[in-house]
Design a protein around this motif. Structure first.
Motif, PDB file in Angstrom:
ATOM      1  N   THR A  13       0.839  -1.211   0.000  1.00  0.00           N
ATOM      2  CA  THR A  13       0.000   0.000   0.000  1.00  0.00           C
ATOM      3  C   THR A  13       0.868   1.253   0.000  1.00  0.00           C
ATOM      4  O   THR A  13       0.635   2.198  -0.758  1.00  0.00           O
ATOM      5  CB  THR A  13      -0.920   0.016   1.232  1.00  0.00           C
ATOM      6  N   ALA A  14       1.893   1.262   0.874  1.00  0.00           N
ATOM      7  CA  ALA A  14       2.766   2.424   0.984  1.00  0.00           C
ATOM      8  C   ALA A  14       3.580   2.623  -0.291  1.00  0.00           C
ATOM      9  O   ALA A  14       3.713   3.752  -0.782  1.00  0.00           O
ATOM     10  CB  ALA A  14       3.694   2.267   2.183  1.00  0.00           C
ATOM     11  N   VAL A  15       4.121   1.544  -0.838  1.00  0.00           N
ATOM     12  CA  VAL A  15       4.945   1.650  -2.047  1.00  0.00           C
ATOM     13  C   VAL A  15       4.127   2.193  -3.212  1.00  0.00           C
ATOM     14  O   VAL A  15       4.570   3.094  -3.945  1.00  0.00           O
ATOM     15  CB  VAL A  15       5.556   0.280  -2.400  1.00  0.00           C
ATOM     16  N   ALA A  16       2.904   1.675  -3.367  1.00  0.00           N
ATOM     17  CA  ALA A  16       2.045   2.134  -4.465  1.00  0.00           C
ATOM     18  C   ALA A  16       1.685   3.605  -4.307  1.00  0.00           C
ATOM     19  O   ALA A  16       1.696   4.379  -5.285  1.00  0.00           O
ATOM     20  CB  ALA A  16       0.777   1.283  -4.517  1.00  0.00           C
ATOM     21  N   LEU A  17       1.368   4.016  -3.071  1.00  0.00           N
ATOM     22  CA  LEU A  17       0.996   5.416  -2.827  1.00  0.00           C
ATOM     23  C   LEU A  17       2.169   6.349  -3.103  1.00  0.00           C
ATOM     24  O   LEU A  17       2.024   7.369  -3.799  1.00  0.00           O
ATOM     25  CB  LEU A  17       0.514   5.583  -1.384  1.00  0.00           C
ATOM     26  N   LEU A  18       3.344   6.026  -2.571  1.00  0.00           N
ATOM     27  CA  LEU A  18       4.502   6.901  -2.744  1.00  0.00           C
ATOM     28  C   LEU A  18       4.926   6.969  -4.213  1.00  0.00           C
ATOM     29  O   LEU A  18       5.306   8.043  -4.702  1.00  0.00           O
ATOM     30  CB  LEU A  18       5.660   6.412  -1.877  1.00  0.00           C
ATOM     31  N   ASP A  19       4.868   5.841  -4.911  1.00  0.00           N
ATOM     32  CA  ASP A  19       5.215   5.849  -6.335  1.00  0.00           C
ATOM     33  C   ASP A  19       4.262   6.751  -7.117  1.00  0.00           C
ATOM     34  O   ASP A  19       4.689   7.515  -8.005  1.00  0.00           O
ATOM     35  CB  ASP A  19       5.160   4.427  -6.901  1.00  0.00           C
ATOM     36  N   ARG A  20       2.974   6.676  -6.780  1.00  0.00           N
ATOM     37  CA  ARG A  20       1.986   7.511  -7.488  1.00  0.00           C
ATOM     38  C   ARG A  20       2.223   8.995  -7.207  1.00  0.00           C
ATOM     39  O   ARG A  20       2.192   9.827  -8.121  1.00  0.00           O
ATOM     40  CB  ARG A  20       0.570   7.110  -7.062  1.00  0.00           C
ATOM     41  N   LEU A  21       2.452   9.319  -5.946  1.00  0.00           N
ATOM     42  CA  LEU A  21       2.657  10.724  -5.578  1.00  0.00           C
ATOM     43  C   LEU A  21       3.934  11.277  -6.194  1.00  0.00           C
ATOM     44  O   LEU A  21       3.978  12.433  -6.634  1.00  0.00           O
ATOM     45  CB  LEU A  21       2.688  10.861  -4.056  1.00  0.00           C
ATOM     46  N   ARG A  22       4.974  10.478  -6.212  1.00  0.00           N
ATOM     47  CA  ARG A  22       6.229  10.941  -6.812  1.00  0.00           C
ATOM     48  C   ARG A  22       6.060  11.175  -8.311  1.00  0.00           C
ATOM     49  O   ARG A  22       6.595  12.150  -8.866  1.00  0.00           O
ATOM     50  CB  ARG A  22       7.332   9.918  -6.552  1.00  0.00           C
ATOM     51  N   ALA A  23       5.333  10.287  -8.960  1.00  0.00           N
ATOM     52  CA  ALA A  23       5.113  10.437 -10.407  1.00  0.00           C
ATOM     53  C   ALA A  23       4.323  11.702 -10.718  1.00  0.00           C
ATOM     54  O   ALA A  23       4.537  12.339 -11.760  1.00  0.00           O
ATOM     55  CB  ALA A  23       4.375   9.211 -10.950  1.00  0.00           C
ATOM     56  N   GLU A  24       3.449  12.097  -9.782  1.00  0.00           N
ATOM     57  CA  GLU A  24       2.634  13.296  -9.978  1.00  0.00           C
ATOM     58  C   GLU A  24       3.321  14.538  -9.417  1.00  0.00           C
ATOM     59  O   GLU A  24       2.739  15.628  -9.435  1.00  0.00           O
ATOM     60  CB  GLU A  24       1.273  13.111  -9.306  1.00  0.00           C
ATOM     61  N   HIS A  25       4.528  14.368  -8.905  1.00  0.00           N
ATOM     62  CA  HIS A  25       5.276  15.478  -8.276  1.00  0.00           C
ATOM     63  C   HIS A  25       4.457  16.120  -7.153  1.00  0.00           C
ATOM     64  O   HIS A  25       4.461  17.338  -6.979  1.00  0.00           O
ATOM     65  CB  HIS A  25       5.666  16.534  -9.313  1.00  0.00           C
ATOM     66  N   CYS A  26       3.780  15.271  -6.385  1.00  0.00           N
ATOM     67  CA  CYS A  26       2.951  15.737  -5.272  1.00  0.00           C
ATOM     68  C   CYS A  26       3.482  15.230  -3.934  1.00  0.00           C
ATOM     69  O   CYS A  26       2.737  15.168  -2.955  1.00  0.00           O
ATOM     70  CB  CYS A  26       1.506  15.278  -5.452  1.00  0.00           C
ATOM     71  N   PHE A  27       4.732  14.844  -3.908  1.00  0.00           N
ATOM     72  CA  PHE A  27       5.319  14.330  -2.671  1.00  0.00           C
ATOM     73  C   PHE A  27       6.704  14.923  -2.475  1.00  0.00           C
ATOM     74  O   PHE A  27       7.493  15.011  -3.415  1.00  0.00           O
ATOM     75  CB  PHE A  27       5.431  12.800  -2.718  1.00  0.00           C
ATOM     76  N   PHE A  28       6.963  15.333  -1.199  1.00  0.00           N
ATOM     77  CA  PHE A  28       8.300  15.837  -0.865  1.00  0.00           C
ATOM     78  C   PHE A  28       8.712  15.234   0.466  1.00  0.00           C
ATOM     79  O   PHE A  28       7.976  15.317   1.461  1.00  0.00           O
ATOM     80  CB  PHE A  28       8.318  17.356  -0.773  1.00  0.00           C
ATOM     81  N   ALA A  29       9.907  14.628   0.482  1.00  0.00           N
ATOM     82  CA  ALA A  29      10.463  14.053   1.708  1.00  0.00           C
ATOM     83  C   ALA A  29      11.415  15.065   2.335  1.00  0.00           C
ATOM     84  O   ALA A  29      12.428  15.426   1.737  1.00  0.00           O
ATOM     85  CB  ALA A  29      11.192  12.747   1.404  1.00  0.00           C
ATOM     86  N   THR A  30      11.070  15.525   3.518  1.00  0.00           N
ATOM     87  CA  THR A  30      11.940  16.487   4.189  1.00  0.00           C
ATOM     88  C   THR A  30      13.226  15.790   4.605  1.00  0.00           C
ATOM     89  O   THR A  30      13.193  14.666   5.118  1.00  0.00           O
ATOM     90  CB  THR A  30      11.244  17.103   5.418  1.00  0.00           C
ATOM     91  N   PRO A  31      14.374  16.434   4.412  1.00  0.00           N
ATOM     92  CA  PRO A  31      15.670  15.767   4.628  1.00  0.00           C
ATOM     93  C   PRO A  31      15.976  15.495   6.095  1.00  0.00           C
ATOM     94  O   PRO A  31      15.354  16.065   7.002  1.00  0.00           O
ATOM     95  CB  PRO A  31      16.669  16.752   4.022  1.00  0.00           C
ATOM     96  N   ALA A  32      16.945  14.610   6.320  1.00  0.00           N
ATOM     97  CA  ALA A  32      17.387  14.281   7.675  1.00  0.00           C
ATOM     98  C   ALA A  32      17.884  15.542   8.379  1.00  0.00           C
ATOM     99  O   ALA A  32      18.548  16.381   7.777  1.00  0.00           O
ATOM    100  CB  ALA A  32      18.491  13.233   7.613  1.00  0.00           C
ATOM    101  N   GLY A  33      17.539  15.653   9.663  1.00  0.00           N
ATOM    102  CA  GLY A  33      17.945  16.829  10.431  1.00  0.00           C
ATOM    103  C   GLY A  33      17.010  18.001  10.295  1.00  0.00           C
ATOM    104  O   GLY A  33      17.224  19.046  10.911  1.00  0.00           O
ATOM    105  N   SER A  34      15.947  17.869   9.493  1.00  0.00           N
ATOM    106  CA  SER A  34      14.999  18.965   9.284  1.00  0.00           C
ATOM    107  C   SER A  34      13.734  18.744  10.104  1.00  0.00           C
ATOM    108  O   SER A  34      13.374  17.605  10.423  1.00  0.00           O
ATOM    109  CB  SER A  34      14.618  19.069   7.805  1.00  0.00           C
ATOM    110  N   ASN A  35      13.070  19.817  10.427  1.00  0.00           N
ATOM    111  CA  ASN A  35      11.773  19.761  11.100  1.00  0.00           C
ATOM    112  C   ASN A  35      10.701  19.942  10.034  1.00  0.00           C
ATOM    113  O   ASN A  35      10.580  21.021   9.451  1.00  0.00           O
ATOM    114  CB  ASN A  35      11.683  20.859  12.162  1.00  0.00           C
ATOM    115  N   ASP A  36       9.923  18.892   9.782  1.00  0.00           N
ATOM    116  CA  ASP A  36       8.956  18.971   8.684  1.00  0.00           C
ATOM    117  C   ASP A  36       7.836  19.971   8.944  1.00  0.00           C
ATOM    118  O   ASP A  36       7.121  20.362   8.019  1.00  0.00           O
ATOM    119  CB  ASP A  36       8.364  17.592   8.373  1.00  0.00           C
ATOM    120  N   ASP A  37       7.683  20.432  10.202  1.00  0.00           N
ATOM    121  CA  ASP A  37       6.651  21.443  10.508  1.00  0.00           C
ATOM    122  C   ASP A  37       6.860  22.710   9.677  1.00  0.00           C
ATOM    123  O   ASP A  37       5.906  23.310   9.172  1.00  0.00           O
ATOM    124  CB  ASP A  37       6.668  21.802  11.991  1.00  0.00           C
ATOM    125  N   TRP A  38       8.120  23.132   9.552  1.00  0.00           N
ATOM    126  CA  TRP A  38       8.408  24.348   8.788  1.00  0.00           C
ATOM    127  C   TRP A  38       8.046  24.170   7.319  1.00  0.00           C
ATOM    128  O   TRP A  38       7.588  25.107   6.666  1.00  0.00           O
ATOM    129  CB  TRP A  38       9.880  24.718   8.904  1.00  0.00           C
TER     130      TRP A  38
END
Length: 593
Positions: A474-499
């Motif tokens: 389920t997770a792999v399919a969702l992330l692949d779809r979002l990445r293909a649509e450029h609708c997903f961003f992974a905040t880098p290590a050491g970052s606070n995703d709240d910002w």
């Protein structure tokens, strides 16, 4: 092993420790001094190591006696003097340490400030002069703080003016009181003119000692002038702070504003408001309330008062009771009546009213509703820049956030920003619960169905994409779809995703939504401009619920109106509504007869 029996053991490892025949932790035996007594608490036994004998073999011989422990408490609690004995001994040593006269006087002044004792503060000050001891800037500031009434100066000033007004007019309805609601220690009899005079003279003593006063000293001086009935001098001091190269603060101007408001001198009070804006400061609720209080005395156009109410609408939400009282005092004053188009045949009527869930206000008239008050385009831009600057300062690698901003500009715009971690953890506090990518997918799909015009953006920390939960189909399919649509961003290590989700949501503008149940009470959010953040949050946070499964998703939309001071649109005569923190609403409407 029996208690008191001597035991000799050989170890092939140089780092080991015994506890009833089992190894519990490592201690490097070669580093120990032979014969040095060490103690360990090991289960129900106390292990004493009086001697360590080494040989040329790669083994170490340890001779020990096992004895019953005298107590099961940790060693730190069996020291001399009982629990915390070592710490108490250190404290006693410090107490017996002889203090220099300079330190004694400095501590005496600090103690006097805490105890709010002006007499003790000046006693220490006089002793310092007698001994020829040069005081520090902090000591001077403490004494001036006390001479200006401490934290209760505003209450004292209000009380003094109230007594003066009541003595001349027993029926006077003057609304006073400090922003905090009352005194907490001082009385108006404590701060005598003589003490304030001594406080003013402290500046001369500082100059003689080559000590440069700071902003706190000048603010205290402004308060003393206001308490002495010299608001013009208080305002002049506030204005001069910037001219002296110091950074002025809002509290520098408040003494003059409060003094003018208590006297009902609206013209001079609004002059202070202009001076505050001239140095780039922003007024708060207390300052707005004081302007309304001053306006009740007359001397300004009704348009100037309405401008204050509009500013309150944009920068505040629910008001404190004292601010409501000052607003009521203005609307019932002769000044408000004279400001109307027909002063001889009109007056303002005040009443408590109700506001329905859809914003309807029946007391204001049929079909009258409160509006949704949002940020202006320029405020959105200022808010967005502020978030970006704070985020860059908080990040370990400032370029990480800059890269996100560039990515957002390249792949945006996005209309709905999803705080994915908040969504995935919702309702997962049960045995088989975990990080639910299915719930993230449910939110994405529902947004596509109900808000096709709002392109969703999912933000998630990079560590979550590498965890076990992210490996499910389920997770792999969702992330692949979002990445293909450029609708997903992974905040880098050491970052606070709240910002990251905060910036993206603000960048979405007045039609954007933030999908999150985060209360945003973290200290990070307190760094944002309150006048922007609270109003934005009230209008754009889309809450949600799941009732046991991803298919049970329900959205809880922001209310269709904004809880804030508003001038109602569509009423027969001018009407204002004012919300209070206690949940009540006040309606002020002009009645023409």
């Amino acid at each position: 092993m029996t208690f008191g029996r001597a035991v000799t053991s050989s170890f092939t490892s140089p780092s080991t420790q015994i506890s009833c025949g089992r190894l519990i932790r490592s201690s490097k035996i070669p580093s120990l001094v032979p014969g040095f007594p060490l103690k360990y608490i090991v289960g129900p036994l106390q292990l004493r190591i009086p001697e360590i004998v080494s040989s040329r073999r790669p083994a170490y011989v340890l001779q020990a006696h096992l004895t019953p422990p005298t107590s099961m408490e940790p060693p730190s609690k069996r020291q001399k003097g009982g629990p915390g004995g070592h710490q108490k001994q250190q404290q006693q040593k410090r107490k017996h340490k002889t203090l220099t006269p300079e330190v004694e006087i400095r501590l005496a002044i600090q103690t006097a400030a805490r105890e709010r004792s002006i007499d003790n503060a000046f006693a220490a000050y006089d002793r310092a002069k007698e001994l020829g001891i040069k005081l520090t800037l902090d000591s001077f500031a403490c004494i001036m703080f006390l001479c200006s009434g401490g934290d209760d100066w505003e209450f004292m000033l209000s009380s003094a003016n109230s007594l003066e007004a009541d003595s001349s007019n027993p029926s006077n309805g003057n609304i006073n009181g400090s922003g905090s609601g009352g005194a907490t220690g001082f009385s108006s009899e404590v701060i005598t003119p003589e003490l304030m005079a001594r406080g003013r003279n402290l500046l001369d003593d500082m100059a003689a000692a080559a000590i440069v006063p700071n902003e706190i000293c000048f603010t205290a001086l402004a308060r003393m002038e206001a308490l002495a009935g010299n608001p013009d001098a208080a305002l002049a001091i506030a204005v001069s702070i910037g001219e002296k190269g110091l950074l002025p603060r809002l509290r520098c101007f408040t003494p003059a504003l409060v003094a003018y408001a208590e006297k009902g001198n609206a013209a001079k009070a609004f002059e202070v408001d202009t001076a505050i804006a001239a140095v780039g400061l922003e007024s708060g609720e207390n300052e707005f309330g004081r302007l309304l209080q001053a306006a009740a005395g007359g001397g300004v156009e009704i348009s100037a008062v309405e401008a204050v109410l509009y500013r309150m609408s944009r920068e505040l939400q629910c008001l404190q009771p004292i601010t409501i009282e000052r607003a009521r005092a203005f609307f019932t004053s002769d000044a408000a009546k004279q400001g109307s188009a027909s002063p001889s045949s009109s007056s303002w009527i005040l009443e408590e009213c109700s506001v329905a869930e859809d914003g309807a206000c029946p007391a204001a008239g049929e079909g009258i509703k409160l509006a949704a008050v949002d940020l202006t385009p320029s405020e959105y831009e200022e808010f967005k820049i502020g978030v970006a600057e704070l985020a860059a300062k908080q990040e370990r690698q400032p370029n990480d956030f800059k890269n996100f901003v560039l990515w957002l500009e390249q792949h945006g715009p996005f209309g709905a920003v999803i705080d994915a971690a908040n969504v995935a953890f919702y309702g997962q506090n049960f045995d088989s619960g975990g990080f639910s990518f299915a719930q993230i997918g449910a939110v994405v799909d529902r947004l596509h169905e109900t808000h096709a015009e709002l392109r969703p953006l999912v933000l998630l920390h990079v560590n979550r994409t590498k965890a076990q939960a992210a490996q499910s189909s389920t997770a792999v399919a969702l992330l692949d779809r979002l990445r293909a649509e450029h609708c997903f961003f992974a905040t880098p290590a050491g970052s606070n995703d709240d910002w990251y989700w905060m910036y993206a949501a603000v960048a979405a503008g007045n039609s954007g939504l933030l999908v999150s149940n985060d209360e945003m009470r973290d200290h990070l959010f307190h760094m944002l401009s309150p006048k922007f953040f609270e109003k934005w949050k009230h209008r754009h946070q889309l809450r949600y619920t799941f009732n046991g499964s991803p298919d049970s998703l329900e959205f809880d939309y922001p209310p269709p109106f904004t809880t804030c001071v508003q001038k109602l649109v569509g009423t027969a005569t001018p009407s204002w509504v004012l919300p209070c923190v206690d949940g009540t609403w006040t309606l002020a409407k002009l009645n023409q007869f």
